[in-house]
Motif scaffolding. Structure first.
Motif, PDB file in Angstrom:
ATOM      1  N   ALA A 164       3.624   5.757  -5.638  1.00 26.77           N
ATOM      2  CA  ALA A 164       3.438   5.842  -7.086  1.00 26.77           C
ATOM      3  C   ALA A 164       2.377   6.876  -7.432  1.00 26.77           C
ATOM      4  O   ALA A 164       2.530   7.655  -8.383  1.00 26.77           O
ATOM      5  CB  ALA A 164       3.054   4.475  -7.647  1.00 26.77           C
ATOM      6  N   LEU A 165       1.299   6.907  -6.657  1.00 29.67           N
ATOM      7  CA  LEU A 165       0.252   7.908  -6.880  1.00 29.67           C
ATOM      8  C   LEU A 165       0.778   9.316  -6.642  1.00 29.67           C
ATOM      9  O   LEU A 165       0.501  10.236  -7.417  1.00 29.67           O
ATOM     10  CB  LEU A 165      -0.936   7.623  -5.963  1.00 29.67           C
ATOM     11  CG  LEU A 165      -1.819   6.427  -6.341  1.00 29.67           C
ATOM     12  CD1 LEU A 165      -2.741   6.059  -5.192  1.00 29.67           C
ATOM     13  CD2 LEU A 165      -2.623   6.740  -7.598  1.00 29.67           C
ATOM     14  N   ALA A 166       1.557   9.482  -5.594  1.00 35.82           N
ATOM     15  CA  ALA A 166       2.122  10.796  -5.295  1.00 35.82           C
ATOM     16  C   ALA A 166       3.063  11.253  -6.405  1.00 35.82           C
ATOM     17  O   ALA A 166       3.065  12.430  -6.787  1.00 35.82           O
ATOM     18  CB  ALA A 166       2.866  10.757  -3.955  1.00 35.82           C
ATOM     19  N   VAL A 217       1.527   3.458 -11.537  1.00 31.95           N
ATOM     20  CA  VAL A 217       0.279   3.291 -10.791  1.00 31.95           C
ATOM     21  C   VAL A 217      -0.463   2.056 -11.280  1.00 31.95           C
ATOM     22  O   VAL A 217      -0.936   1.232 -10.483  1.00 31.95           O
ATOM     23  CB  VAL A 217      -0.602   4.546 -10.934  1.00 31.95           C
ATOM     24  CG1 VAL A 217      -1.978   4.316 -10.319  1.00 31.95           C
ATOM     25  CG2 VAL A 217       0.071   5.747 -10.278  1.00 31.95           C
ATOM     26  N   LEU A 218      -0.568   1.895 -12.610  1.00 32.87           N
ATOM     27  CA  LEU A 218      -1.256   0.731 -13.166  1.00 32.87           C
ATOM     28  C   LEU A 218      -0.508  -0.561 -12.857  1.00 32.87           C
ATOM     29  O   LEU A 218      -1.120  -1.618 -12.670  1.00 32.87           O
ATOM     30  CB  LEU A 218      -1.416   0.897 -14.679  1.00 32.87           C
ATOM     31  CG  LEU A 218      -2.323   2.048 -15.124  1.00 32.87           C
ATOM     32  CD1 LEU A 218      -2.334   2.145 -16.644  1.00 32.87           C
ATOM     33  CD2 LEU A 218      -3.736   1.861 -14.596  1.00 32.87           C
ATOM     34  N   ALA A 231       0.827  -1.201   0.000  1.00 36.01           N
ATOM     35  CA  ALA A 231       0.000   0.000   0.000  1.00 36.01           C
ATOM     36  C   ALA A 231       0.866   1.257   0.000  1.00 36.01           C
ATOM     37  O   ALA A 231       0.554   2.245  -0.679  1.00 36.01           O
ATOM     38  CB  ALA A 231      -0.926  -0.017   1.210  1.00 36.01           C
ATOM     39  N   GLN A 232       1.972   1.231   0.744  1.00 38.70           N
ATOM     40  CA  GLN A 232       2.853   2.398   0.803  1.00 38.70           C
ATOM     41  C   GLN A 232       3.500   2.662  -0.545  1.00 38.70           C
ATOM     42  O   GLN A 232       3.599   3.810  -0.993  1.00 38.70           O
ATOM     43  CB  GLN A 232       3.926   2.199   1.869  1.00 38.70           C
ATOM     44  CG  GLN A 232       4.844   3.405   2.039  1.00 38.70           C
ATOM     45  CD  GLN A 232       4.081   4.658   2.418  1.00 38.70           C
ATOM     46  OE1 GLN A 232       3.320   4.660   3.374  1.00 38.70           O
ATOM     47  NE2 GLN A 232       4.278   5.730   1.652  1.00 38.70           N
ATOM     48  N   THR A 233       3.942   1.585  -1.211  1.00 40.79           N
ATOM     49  CA  THR A 233       4.569   1.746  -2.527  1.00 40.79           C
ATOM     50  C   THR A 233       3.562   2.297  -3.538  1.00 40.79           C
ATOM     51  O   THR A 233       3.896   3.149  -4.366  1.00 40.79           O
ATOM     52  CB  THR A 233       5.131   0.408  -3.025  1.00 40.79           C
ATOM     53  OG1 THR A 233       6.046  -0.102  -2.049  1.00 40.79           O
ATOM     54  CG2 THR A 233       5.860   0.571  -4.343  1.00 40.79           C
ATOM     55  N   LEU A 234       2.322   1.803  -3.460  1.00 39.87           N
ATOM     56  CA  LEU A 234       1.282   2.312  -4.352  1.00 39.87           C
ATOM     57  C   LEU A 234       0.997   3.784  -4.064  1.00 39.87           C
ATOM     58  O   LEU A 234       0.853   4.591  -5.000  1.00 39.87           O
ATOM     59  CB  LEU A 234       0.013   1.482  -4.205  1.00 39.87           C
ATOM     60  CG  LEU A 234      -1.192   1.933  -5.048  1.00 39.87           C
ATOM     61  CD1 LEU A 234      -0.841   1.952  -6.529  1.00 39.87           C
ATOM     62  CD2 LEU A 234      -2.387   1.030  -4.790  1.00 39.87           C
TER      63      LEU A 234
END
Length: 259
Positions: free
Chosen positions: A9-11, A29-30, A3-6
């Protein structure tokens, strides 16, 4: 992906809104949501045809496969894409997600050019209607295999956010800040439309160079190999009949004067 890595990626995608590195951040992100190896993005124009926006991801065997397949789709195959035709025919509303396996495509030319040639086994596409219809696809290769139920569920849950990111990127890229030069997207579009037959990548690299980025900067930001960036620069300069950045600036200035 955790979740943190995702979230990271979003940030990073948010930080890259309107910038040349956004396609690779969007792919990240994808990748985190659905294990995507490649991605593409399109918007629908007035006649209902898709306009290619960008693609991202490195194919291990075919240089620039994502771009060439996406451009072929926009030019030749979108009307044969039954899954997309059905999705777009539905009333605009919440973001839709459509899962398409390579062997479910009945048109042999379309299947071979956009899927079999690159070893693509699955496409997960998000469709967003509204005033500016957009769709973006995440592609998985043989190495990754088909997506699992958890990955599809994760992508579906994040679909509104993903498509909002894409829409905001386009809005940001096309809206120059007061007193600032036109953004890369706008400059690249002018080069594409100038009648010198530049490819999307050639135009993007030339626009980046015009904005002062080095070839190494472009390679690092986009994930395109430095050797490929050099090739795109050479091709763009040759087609535009210029030899350096000064010549490129003069060419763009002449475009402004003509219009």
């Amino acid at each position: 992906m955790s979740a943190q890595t995702l979230n990271d990626a979003l940030a990073a995608a948010v930080a890259a809104l309107g910038a040349v590195e956004f396609p690779e951040r969007f792919l990240a992100v994808l990748r985190g949501l659905a294990g995507a190896d490649l991605c593409s993005a399109f918007e629908l124009v007035g006649d209902g045809a898709p306009r290619y926006l960008f693609s991202a991801g490195r194919h291990p065997d075919i240089p620039d496969f994502a771009e060439s397949a996406s451009l072929a789709y926009a030019r030749n195959y979108w009307q044969r894409d039954r899954a997309t035709q059905r999705a777009l025919a539905q009333a605009a509303g919440s973001v839709q997600i459509v899962r398409q396996a390579w062997n479910g495509i009945t048109d042999p030319d379309y299947r071979r050019t956009c899927y079999e040639r690159g070893g693509i086994v699955e496409r997960l596409t998000l469709y967003a209607g509204g005033a500016r219809p957009l769709f973006a696809s995440a592609y998985r290769t043989r190495a990754s295999g088909h997506s699992g139920a958890a990955e599809v569920e994760a992508l579906e849950g994040a679909a509104p956010l993903v498509m909002a990111l894409l829409a905001k990127h386009l809005e940001t890229a096309q809206r120059p800040a007061e007193g600032q030069p036109a953004p890369l997207h706008e400059i690249a579009r002018r080069l594409l439309d100038c009648g010198h037959a530049l490819s999307e990548r050639e135009a993007a690299v030339a626009a980046s160079l015009f904005l002062g980025r080095t070839q190494r900067d472009i390679s690092a930001a986009t994930g395109i190999a430095l050797s490929s960036v050099i090739t795109y620069r050479r091709r763009a300069y040759r087609k535009l009949c210029v030899s350096d950045r000064r010549g490129l600036a003069d060419f763009l200035q002449s475009l402004d004067q003509r219009h």
